[in-house]
Every structure is written in structure tokens, then in C-alpha cells.
Design a protein around this motif. Structure first.
Motif, PDB file in Angstrom:
ATOM      1  N   LYS A  34       0.776  -1.173  -0.134  1.00 39.80           N
ATOM      2  CA  LYS A  34      -0.435  -0.048   0.015  1.00 39.80           C
ATOM      3  C   LYS A  34       0.743   0.903  -0.273  1.00 39.80           C
ATOM      4  O   LYS A  34       2.046   0.980   0.822  1.00 39.80           O
ATOM      5  N   SER A  36       0.579   5.675  -0.189  1.00 44.50           N
ATOM      6  CA  SER A  36      -0.664   6.933  -0.350  1.00 44.50           C
ATOM      7  C   SER A  36       0.281   8.256  -0.541  1.00 44.50           C
ATOM      8  O   SER A  36       1.479   8.402  -0.599  1.00 44.50           O
ATOM      9  N   SER A 110      -2.620   7.983   5.919  1.00 44.03           N
ATOM     10  CA  SER A 110      -1.539   6.719   4.565  1.00 44.03           C
ATOM     11  C   SER A 110      -2.431   5.533   5.177  1.00 44.03           C
ATOM     12  O   SER A 110      -2.388   4.299   4.732  1.00 44.03           O
ATOM     13  N   SER A 111      -3.118   5.156   6.691  1.00 47.04           N
ATOM     14  CA  SER A 111      -3.348   3.719   7.112  1.00 47.04           C
ATOM     15  C   SER A 111      -4.832   3.358   7.453  1.00 47.04           C
ATOM     16  O   SER A 111      -5.076   2.998   8.434  1.00 47.04           O
ATOM     17  N   TYR A 112      -5.284   5.016   6.770  1.00 50.71           N
ATOM     18  CA  TYR A 112      -6.890   5.453   6.850  1.00 50.71           C
ATOM     19  C   TYR A 112      -7.702   3.914   6.608  1.00 50.71           C
ATOM     20  O   TYR A 112      -7.622   2.903   5.513  1.00 50.71           O
ATOM     21  N   ALA A 114      -6.944   0.843   7.216  1.00 48.82           N
ATOM     22  CA  ALA A 114      -7.003  -0.155   6.947  1.00 48.82           C
ATOM     23  C   ALA A 114      -6.740  -1.752   6.555  1.00 48.82           C
ATOM     24  O   ALA A 114      -6.795  -1.931   5.883  1.00 48.82           O
TER      25      ALA A 114
END
Length: 143
Positions: A34, A36, A110-112, A114
């Protein structure tokens, strides 16, 4: 300052490619990668699209886009606030390109979600496999 000078654009994608390649052929399958980006730093839509293509070419499966917010006066100022419709457009574009999951919005980080993205991917894969498994069970049962 926007990013750590030690991690340039090309190097970041090489790291993602390496992470994915390290697990190729592994019994548990490849690692899910992943990346971002933050918008509102003076980028053009074509640059965002190219970054998405580069990420996909590097094997990235999950892509998130959020609004850059200046954390302090030492950091680069915000170029503009991106309209939510633009974020929606980038999400649709990313899914059409082939990303497994795209989170895109002003408050996305960034870790929305996840974990949600990971579970959603597993559910979709199982749903895609379900007709095959059902047909196989029917054959095995003599139906």
C-alpha cells in the motif's frame, strides 16, 4: 519540508517492489503493498494519475489519497484545498486502473481504514471463488 530527503520517488517504488517480490511464490502468497500520497502540494492531475500508474506498476494493491495539511510553520504551506469531488474522481480512476482498494478524501491518511480494506479484499476474493466452489461441490455430490 514535505518528505525525508533520503526517500526519493524512484527509491520508494523500488522498496515497494522489493517488499512484494520478497514473498513471491511463498506459501502464504505475496505481501499486500500500500502507498499513499497527499494532495494540495501544487501537483497537477496528470502527475497524480502518473503516480498511481507507477504505484500499480510497482505491484501496489492499495492506494490512498488525502489532503496535505501543514503541520507547522517549518513545513511547506498548503497549495490548495482539494475539492471532495476531485478525490472521488481519483478513487474511481484508481479502481478502474486495477487497484484492489482506493481510499480518497480530504481526511484520508496513510493507514486510513487499512483493516477494512484488507477484510473487504478477502470478502471479494471469496465471493469470486464461491461460484467455482459451489459448482465443484455439486459435481462431487453428483448433481
Amino acid at each position: 519540508t514535505v518528505r525525508d530527503r533520503r526517500a526519493g520517488y524512484a527509491e520508494s517504488f523500488r522498496v515497494l517492489e522489493h517488499a512484494r517480490a520478497a514473498r513471491e511464490g511463498h506459501a502464504q502468497g505475496p505481501v499486500v503493498t500500500k502507498t499513499s500520497i497527499m494532495l494540495g502540494c501544487g501537483e497537477e492531475p496528470a502527475e497524480v494519475t502518473q503516480t498511481m500508474r507507477d504505484a500499480l506498476d510497482a505491484g501496489v494493491e492499495i492506494f490512498t489519497l488525502g489532503q496535505y495539511l501543514r503541520p507547522s510553520k517549518k513545513h511547506m504551506p498548503v497549495s490548495r484545498l482539494v475539492h471532495p469531488d476531485e478525490f472521488d474522481d481519483f478513487r474511481q480512476q484508481g479502481l478502474a486502473m486495477g487497484f484492489k482498494y482506493v481510499a480518497s478524501g480530504p481526511l484520508v491518511r496513510s493507514s486510513y481504514k487499512a483493516g477494512e480494506a484488507f477484510i473487504e479484499g478477502i470478502v471479494r476474493r471469496r465471493q469470486a471463488e464461491a461460484p467455482t466452489l459451489l459448482g465443484q461441490r455439486q459435481v462431487e455430490a453428483g448433481q
